[in-house]
Design a protein around this motif. Structure first.
Motif, PDB file in Angstrom:
ATOM      1  N   ALA A 110       0.830  -1.205   0.000  1.00 24.79           N
ATOM      2  CA  ALA A 110       0.000   0.000   0.000  1.00 24.79           C
ATOM      3  C   ALA A 110       0.863   1.252   0.000  1.00 24.79           C
ATOM      4  O   ALA A 110       1.956   1.263   0.554  1.00 24.79           O
ATOM      5  CB  ALA A 110      -0.889   0.009   1.241  1.00 24.79           C
ATOM      6  N   PRO A 111       0.364   2.322  -0.606  1.00 20.84           N
ATOM      7  CA  PRO A 111       1.047   3.613  -0.498  1.00 20.84           C
ATOM      8  C   PRO A 111       0.772   4.204   0.880  1.00 20.84           C
ATOM      9  O   PRO A 111       0.087   3.594   1.697  1.00 20.84           O
ATOM     10  CB  PRO A 111       0.390   4.452  -1.594  1.00 20.84           C
ATOM     11  N   ASP A 112       1.258   5.398   1.115  1.00 18.83           N
ATOM     12  CA  ASP A 112       0.923   6.076   2.369  1.00 18.83           C
ATOM     13  C   ASP A 112      -0.586   6.165   2.493  1.00 18.83           C
ATOM     14  O   ASP A 112      -1.292   6.421   1.530  1.00 18.83           O
ATOM     15  CB  ASP A 112       1.508   7.493   2.391  1.00 18.83           C
ATOM     16  N   SER A 113      -1.086   5.958   3.686  1.00 12.75           N
ATOM     17  CA  SER A 113      -2.522   6.058   3.933  1.00 12.75           C
ATOM     18  C   SER A 113      -2.940   7.518   3.848  1.00 12.75           C
ATOM     19  O   SER A 113      -2.331   8.374   4.486  1.00 12.75           O
ATOM     20  CB  SER A 113      -2.840   5.509   5.324  1.00 12.75           C
ATOM     21  N   PRO A 114      -3.970   7.823   3.044  1.00  9.89           N
ATOM     22  CA  PRO A 114      -4.401   9.225   2.945  1.00  9.89           C
ATOM     23  C   PRO A 114      -4.862   9.806   4.275  1.00  9.89           C
ATOM     24  O   PRO A 114      -4.797  11.001   4.479  1.00  9.89           O
ATOM     25  CB  PRO A 114      -5.554   9.196   1.942  1.00  9.89           C
ATOM     26  N   THR A 115      -5.345   8.971   5.181  1.00 13.96           N
ATOM     27  CA  THR A 115      -5.849   9.473   6.454  1.00 13.96           C
ATOM     28  C   THR A 115      -4.891   9.214   7.605  1.00 13.96           C
ATOM     29  O   THR A 115      -5.126   9.658   8.709  1.00 13.96           O
ATOM     30  CB  THR A 115      -7.191   8.805   6.804  1.00 13.96           C
ATOM     31  N   GLY A 116      -3.817   8.441   7.366  1.00 17.88           N
ATOM     32  CA  GLY A 116      -2.907   8.087   8.441  1.00 17.88           C
ATOM     33  C   GLY A 116      -3.344   6.843   9.189  1.00 17.88           C
ATOM     34  O   GLY A 116      -2.616   6.294   9.985  1.00 17.88           O
ATOM     35  N   THR A 117      -4.537   6.376   8.924  1.00 15.87           N
ATOM     36  CA  THR A 117      -5.081   5.206   9.600  1.00 15.87           C
ATOM     37  C   THR A 117      -5.575   4.219   8.558  1.00 15.87           C
ATOM     38  O   THR A 117      -6.191   4.612   7.574  1.00 15.87           O
ATOM     39  CB  THR A 117      -6.267   5.608  10.500  1.00 15.87           C
ATOM     40  N   ALA A 118      -5.307   2.954   8.792  1.00 22.52           N
ATOM     41  CA  ALA A 118      -5.811   1.901   7.900  1.00 22.52           C
ATOM     42  C   ALA A 118      -6.718   0.974   8.690  1.00 22.52           C
ATOM     43  O   ALA A 118      -6.585   0.839   9.906  1.00 22.52           O
ATOM     44  CB  ALA A 118      -4.652   1.112   7.315  1.00 22.52           C
ATOM     45  N   ILE A 119      -7.622   0.335   7.982  1.00 22.64           N
ATOM     46  CA  ILE A 119      -8.410  -0.737   8.587  1.00 22.64           C
ATOM     47  C   ILE A 119      -7.651  -2.032   8.314  1.00 22.64           C
ATOM     48  O   ILE A 119      -7.402  -2.371   7.156  1.00 22.64           O
ATOM     49  CB  ILE A 119      -9.823  -0.829   7.984  1.00 22.64           C
ATOM     50  N   VAL A 120      -7.252  -2.726   9.371  1.00 20.47           N
ATOM     51  CA  VAL A 120      -6.623  -4.031   9.227  1.00 20.47           C
ATOM     52  C   VAL A 120      -7.774  -5.035   9.249  1.00 20.47           C
ATOM     53  O   VAL A 120      -8.338  -5.327  10.310  1.00 20.47           O
ATOM     54  CB  VAL A 120      -5.586  -4.297  10.336  1.00 20.47           C
ATOM     55  N   ALA A 121      -8.125  -5.525   8.063  1.00 21.07           N
ATOM     56  CA  ALA A 121      -9.329  -6.338   7.907  1.00 21.07           C
ATOM     57  C   ALA A 121      -9.130  -7.755   8.423  1.00 21.07           C
ATOM     58  O   ALA A 121      -8.110  -8.385   8.160  1.00 21.07           O
ATOM     59  CB  ALA A 121      -9.737  -6.378   6.443  1.00 21.07           C
ATOM     60  N   THR A 122     -10.116  -8.226   9.146  1.00 23.23           N
ATOM     61  CA  THR A 122     -10.159  -9.628   9.553  1.00 23.23           C
ATOM     62  C   THR A 122     -11.129 -10.390   8.657  1.00 23.23           C
ATOM     63  O   THR A 122     -11.070 -11.609   8.569  1.00 23.23           O
ATOM     64  CB  THR A 122     -10.598  -9.770  11.023  1.00 23.23           C
TER      65      THR A 122
END
Length: 133
Positions: A110-122
């Motif tokens: 992934a590139p840099d997150s546009p919001t600074g936060t990612a959802i780590v999906a389960t």
């Protein structure tokens, strides 16, 4: 009734009527259909379960989703397991939000997150259109 009393009543009625029908009425509130970007950012450490549209796919472990309740530039979703999604897919994503450093983002492709936060999906579930019956 004296002239002074009649005049006082007329003035009071005029003021009451003018206050109800004349003058500058209160403006009607204008609803804002778009919440501010600040209110749409997901803080780290939050359990999420959302439905959104895939707007960009970076690889089998990273993609962006969009929804009216998410940031305007999209929400990054990453997964430890490969996920098959395509542009414009409607998906249901469950997981926890996290701040990811540059090394973790690279690991997911992934590139840099546009919001600074990612959802780590389960869990990621695609809603497929129904076929002919």
């Amino acid at each position: 009734m004296s002239v002074a009393a009649r005049l006082a009543v007329a003035v009071m009625l005029g003021l009451a009527t003018g206050a109800c029908t004349g003058g500058d009425p209160d403006p009607a509130p204008t609803p804002d259909a778009r919440p501010s970007a600040v209110t749409r950012r997901l803080p780290p450490g939050v359990q999420v379960d959302l439905t959104a549209v895939v707007t960009r796919v970076f690889g089998p472990a990273a993609f962006l989703v969009a929804d009216a309740d998410l940031p305007p530039d999209g929400q990054l979703v990453v997964s430890d397991a490969p996920v098959t999604v395509a542009l414009t897919d409607l998906v249901r994503v469950s997981g926890r939000t996290a701040l990811l450093d540059a090394a973790a983002l690279r690991r997911y492709g992934a590139p840099d997150s546009p919001t600074g936060t990612a959802i780590v999906a389960t869990e990621v579930r695609r809603y497929l259109p129904s076929g002919p019956t």
